[in-house]
Design an enzyme around this catalytic site. Structure first.
Site, PDB file in Angstrom:
ATOM      1  N   ASP A   1       3.367  -5.401  -4.135  1.00  0.00           N
ATOM      2  CA  ASP A   1       2.486  -5.965  -5.160  1.00  0.00           C
ATOM      3  C   ASP A   1       3.309  -6.595  -6.285  1.00  0.00           C
ATOM      4  O   ASP A   1       3.053  -7.727  -6.725  1.00  0.00           O
ATOM      5  CB  ASP A   1       1.585  -4.843  -5.701  1.00  0.00           C
TER       6      ASP A   1
ATOM      7  N   ASN B   1       1.016  -4.972   6.736  1.00  0.00           N
ATOM      8  CA  ASN B   1       1.279  -4.380   8.048  1.00  0.00           C
ATOM      9  C   ASN B   1       2.593  -3.608   7.961  1.00  0.00           C
ATOM     10  O   ASN B   1       3.652  -4.203   7.724  1.00  0.00           O
ATOM     11  CB  ASN B   1       1.393  -5.479   9.115  1.00  0.00           C
TER      12      ASN B   1
ATOM     13  N   LYS C   1       5.354  -1.990   9.787  1.00  0.00           N
ATOM     14  CA  LYS C   1       5.830  -2.117  11.169  1.00  0.00           C
ATOM     15  C   LYS C   1       6.853  -1.046  11.549  1.00  0.00           C
ATOM     16  O   LYS C   1       6.906  -0.600  12.682  1.00  0.00           O
ATOM     17  CB  LYS C   1       6.438  -3.505  11.376  1.00  0.00           C
TER      18      LYS C   1
ATOM     19  N   ARG D   1      -7.780 -21.229  -9.333  1.00  0.00           N
ATOM     20  CA  ARG D   1      -7.189 -20.017  -9.948  1.00  0.00           C
ATOM     21  C   ARG D   1      -6.619 -19.069  -8.899  1.00  0.00           C
ATOM     22  O   ARG D   1      -6.100 -18.004  -9.234  1.00  0.00           O
ATOM     23  CB  ARG D   1      -8.270 -19.290 -10.757  1.00  0.00           C
ATOM     24  N   LYS D   2      -6.715 -19.450  -7.625  1.00  0.00           N
ATOM     25  CA  LYS D   2      -6.288 -18.527  -6.550  1.00  0.00           C
ATOM     26  C   LYS D   2      -4.859 -18.840  -6.072  1.00  0.00           C
ATOM     27  O   LYS D   2      -4.551 -19.986  -5.737  1.00  0.00           O
ATOM     28  CB  LYS D   2      -7.259 -18.621  -5.370  1.00  0.00           C
TER      29      LYS D   2
END
Ligand SMILES: CC/C=C\C/C=C\C/C=C\CCCCCCCC(=O)SCCNC(=O)CCNC(=O)[C@H](O)C(C)(C)COP(=O)(O)OP(=O)(O)OC[C@H]1O[C@@H](n2cnc3c(N)ncnc32)[C@H](O)[C@@H]1OP(=O)(O)O
Length: 232
Positions: free
Chosen positions: A156, A175, A177, A198-199
């Site tokens: 994050d 994921n 792994k 805004r994304k």
């Protein structure tokens, strides 16, 4: 690996003159106030080597610092607390403003070597970052392994470091792994894939230092905060 980690810990605790490694936890913020009240501690940049850093981490750090010399890369400093301006940018309103003053980035809340040791380098032209991360013994999940939540936290932060400005994580997809050995160093390569209003769409992979092991892959959606809206 774990043995060297334990040895490293012993030396850290010995340096501090105590064997009880766990920081005292308390809901009472007065001790924290006393502990972090000096300017020196508040403004200390934590994204720099300390004695708990392994040889691998120091080596990679030095390599990236060399890349910074021509200005193509920059090392992002890291503080325990957000500045007043940053808090304003995030437009978050807390019940107790004093709590905000005392709050700190939780990845920087551990004593040296016990939790998250990391540094992020950013290449602005290429819209990507490289995060060098050593997860300490207090981040254990399955015995001997890094907790997946700790990895998610670092992912994050690594993805967020590619965004710049006031954003929040809307979606994180990971994921896992391969398990990450506790106290090992991993490299998180993140990039901005797409910007849509805004994304911000980002992705990253987490690999071993020798790049042979792919530990995790992740994508994230971050949203630039709308200054007209409160986030709470
Ligand atoms: C973050 C890092 C910053 C800087 C890094 C710099 C240095 C690095 C070093 C240290 C930094 C420390 C970083 C710490 C990182 C911590 C990050 C977090 O943990 S954030 C906390 C977890 N996230 C949340 O709590 C977010 C909760 N959600 C919200 O507050 C809101 O939903 C939102 C995300 C703010 C969006 O709300 P808005 O009202 O502003 O926008 P909307 O109109 O709802 O949506 C806009 C647009 O986006 C689409 N969308 C929203 N959410 C999603 C989703 N989950 N999945 C897919 N799409 C989504 C929505 O559909 C709209 O799309 P459009 O209609 O096409 O415009």
């Amino acid at each position: 690996m774990l043995r060297s980690c334990t040895a490293g810990l012993r030396s850290i605790w010995a340096l501090r003159g105590r064997r009880e490694g766990a920081p005292r936890l308390s809901m009472d913020l007065q001790p924290a106030r006393r502990l972090f009240s000096t300017e020196k501690v508040i403004h200390k940049d934590w994204a720099l080597p300390n004695p708990s850093w392994s040889k691998d981490l120091k080596l990679l750090f030095d390599q990236f610092m060399k890349k910074c010399e021509d200005g193509s890369w920059e090392r992002l400093p890291s503080y325990k607390r957000r500045s007043t301006q940053e808090s304003e940018d995030f437009k978050t309103y807390f019940l107790d403003p004093k709590l905000v003053e005392e709050a700190q980035l939780f990845t920087r809340g551990f004593e040296d070597g016990l939790g998250f040791e990391y540094v992020i380098f950013k290449n602005n032209d290429e819209k990507r970052t490289v995060c060098l991360f050593q997860g300490g013994p207090y981040l254990q999940g399955v015995p001997g392994l890094l907790h997946g939540g700790a990895m998610a936290t670092m992912i994050d932060i690594a993805l967020g470091s590619c965004t710049g400005g006031a954003v929040m994580t809307a979606n994180l997809n990971i994921n896992f792994k391969r398990p990450v050995p506790l106290c090992s160093v991993v490299v998180i390569n993140s990039q901005l894939d797409k910007l849509e209003g805004r994304k911000l769409f980002l992705s990253c992979n987490v690999r071993s230092v020798d790049e042979k092991t792919l530990y995790s892959e992740a994508t994230g959606l971050f949203i630039k905060l709308d200054p007209e809206k409160s986030s709470t």
